[in-house]
Design a protein around this motif. Structure first.
Motif, PDB file in Angstrom:
ATOM      1  N   ASN A 199      30.272   7.662 -22.152  1.00  0.00           N
ATOM      2  CA  ASN A 199      30.448   8.219 -20.868  1.00  0.00           C
ATOM      3  C   ASN A 199      31.505   8.933 -20.755  1.00  0.00           C
ATOM      4  OD1 ASN A 199      31.856   6.046 -20.624  1.00  0.00           O
ATOM      5  ND2 ASN A 199      31.098   5.665 -18.346  1.00  0.00           N
ATOM      6  N   GLY A 200      32.327   9.129 -21.976  1.00  0.00           N
ATOM      7  CA  GLY A 200      33.715   9.822 -21.971  1.00  0.00           C
ATOM      8  C   GLY A 200      34.901   8.853 -21.182  1.00  0.00           C
ATOM      9  N   ALA A 218      29.390  12.748 -20.091  1.00  0.00           N
ATOM     10  CA  ALA A 218      30.790  12.863 -20.618  1.00  0.00           C
ATOM     11  C   ALA A 218      31.393  14.011 -20.343  1.00  0.00           C
ATOM     12  CB  ALA A 218      30.919  12.352 -22.125  1.00  0.00           C
ATOM     13  N   ARG A 219      30.803  14.994 -20.432  1.00  0.00           N
ATOM     14  CA  ARG A 219      31.331  16.588 -20.418  1.00  0.00           C
ATOM     15  C   ARG A 219      31.890  16.538 -18.567  1.00  0.00           C
ATOM     16  NH1 ARG A 219      30.083  20.681 -24.339  1.00  0.00           N
ATOM     17  NH2 ARG A 219      28.541  19.536 -25.772  1.00  0.00           N
ATOM     18  N   ASP A 267      28.825  11.975 -30.930  1.00  0.00           N
ATOM     19  CA  ASP A 267      28.054  11.321 -30.496  1.00  0.00           C
ATOM     20  C   ASP A 267      26.707  11.466 -31.142  1.00  0.00           C
ATOM     21  OD1 ASP A 267      28.244   8.719 -28.148  1.00  0.00           O
ATOM     22  OD2 ASP A 267      26.242   9.191 -28.830  1.00  0.00           O
ATOM     23  N   THR A 316      31.098   8.506 -28.375  1.00  0.00           N
ATOM     24  CA  THR A 316      31.501   9.364 -26.764  1.00  0.00           C
ATOM     25  C   THR A 316      31.140   8.201 -25.575  1.00  0.00           C
ATOM     26  OG1 THR A 316      31.237  11.419 -27.999  1.00  0.00           O
ATOM     27  CG2 THR A 316      31.757  11.331 -25.641  1.00  0.00           C
ATOM     28  N   GLN A 327      25.842  14.691 -24.295  1.00  0.00           N
ATOM     29  CA  GLN A 327      26.985  14.133 -23.773  1.00  0.00           C
ATOM     30  C   GLN A 327      27.212  14.737 -22.297  1.00  0.00           C
ATOM     31  OE1 GLN A 327      29.068  15.359 -27.177  1.00  0.00           O
ATOM     32  NE2 GLN A 327      29.490  13.379 -27.837  1.00  0.00           N
ATOM     33  N   ALA A 377      27.332  16.863 -30.866  1.00  0.00           N
ATOM     34  CA  ALA A 377      26.038  16.124 -31.057  1.00  0.00           C
ATOM     35  C   ALA A 377      25.600  15.943 -32.388  1.00  0.00           C
ATOM     36  CB  ALA A 377      25.153  16.559 -29.979  1.00  0.00           C
ATOM     37  N   PHE A 403      32.974  18.602 -27.974  1.00  0.00           N
ATOM     38  CA  PHE A 403      31.937  17.644 -28.097  1.00  0.00           C
ATOM     39  C   PHE A 403      30.872  18.167 -29.354  1.00  0.00           C
ATOM     40  CE2 PHE A 403      33.261  17.444 -23.797  1.00  0.00           C
ATOM     41  CZ  PHE A 403      33.385  16.052 -23.469  1.00  0.00           C
TER      42      PHE A 403
END
Length: 193
Positions: A60-61, A89-90, A82, A58, A86, A106, A104
């Motif tokens: 930083n998205g 990224a979120r 990832d 992922t 995140q 983890a 997402f």
């Protein structure tokens, strides 16, 4: 893709590039996919179409925004996995207005693949630790539906690290694979089974 989202992507890509130049630890770099490769992925998602996209890696998205925008256009969803938290990224997906199109997770990409049902993914995008991909075998193929696609980034920039996955794909009678010279190079396999 709308102009506001494109500007956000340009900013994220530049921030990631600058961050990576200053970060000596490769594992802490953003390692964002090249914009040309991202556009190629969008084209694949829209063409087949691929409403069930799985991204492993992922960061930083940045690529997730590209994937989610394409999935929104075909009525789909991205699941992105990832090992790191995140939160950034979120936040980036929220700013892009695409968070509702992303799940997402983890965790370890290989473990996640092992737990998925057969034929449950339309497009699998591998953008994680390339040397781990062969250890995930046969799950990357098992989870992709007939007519689905596997894409692995960095096929030209890191050919020695991608070679074991490429060999597995070339020896698999149920798929056709090729290298696409866009960005850092994309190894693409289409499943016939």
């Amino acid at each position: 893709m709308d102009e506001k989202r494109l500007r956000q992507l340009e900013s994220l890509y530049e921030e990631g590039r600058q961050h990576d130049e200053k970060q000596p630890d490769r594992l802490k770099r953003r390692r964002n996919v090249d914009p040309g490769a991202a556009a190629f992925l969008v084209t694949l998602i829209r063409a087949i179409p691929a409403p069930r996209v799985l991204e492993i890696g992922t960061s930083n998205g940045y690529s997730t925004i590209w994937l989610a925008d394409a999935c929104a256009a075909v009525g789909g969803q991205v699941t992105t996995v990832d090992t790191e938290t995140q939160a950034g990224a979120r936040d980036n997906l929220e700013k892009a207005g695409l968070a509702e199109h992303v799940t997402f997770v983890a965790g370890d990409g290989g473990e996640f693949l092992r737990g998925l049902a057969e034929n449950s993914v339309d497009l699998l995008f591998l953008d994680a630790e390339r040397t781990e991909y062969p250890g995930w075998w046969p799950h990357p193929l098992r989870v992709i539906r007939p007519g689905g696609i596997l894409v692995a980034d960095n096929a030209l920039s890191h050919p020695a690290e991608i070679a074991p996955l490429q060999e597995l794909l070339e020896n698999e009678p149920s798929c056709y694979s090729t290298l696409v010279p866009v960005g850092s190079g994309e190894l693409v396999a289409v499943l016939d089974r």
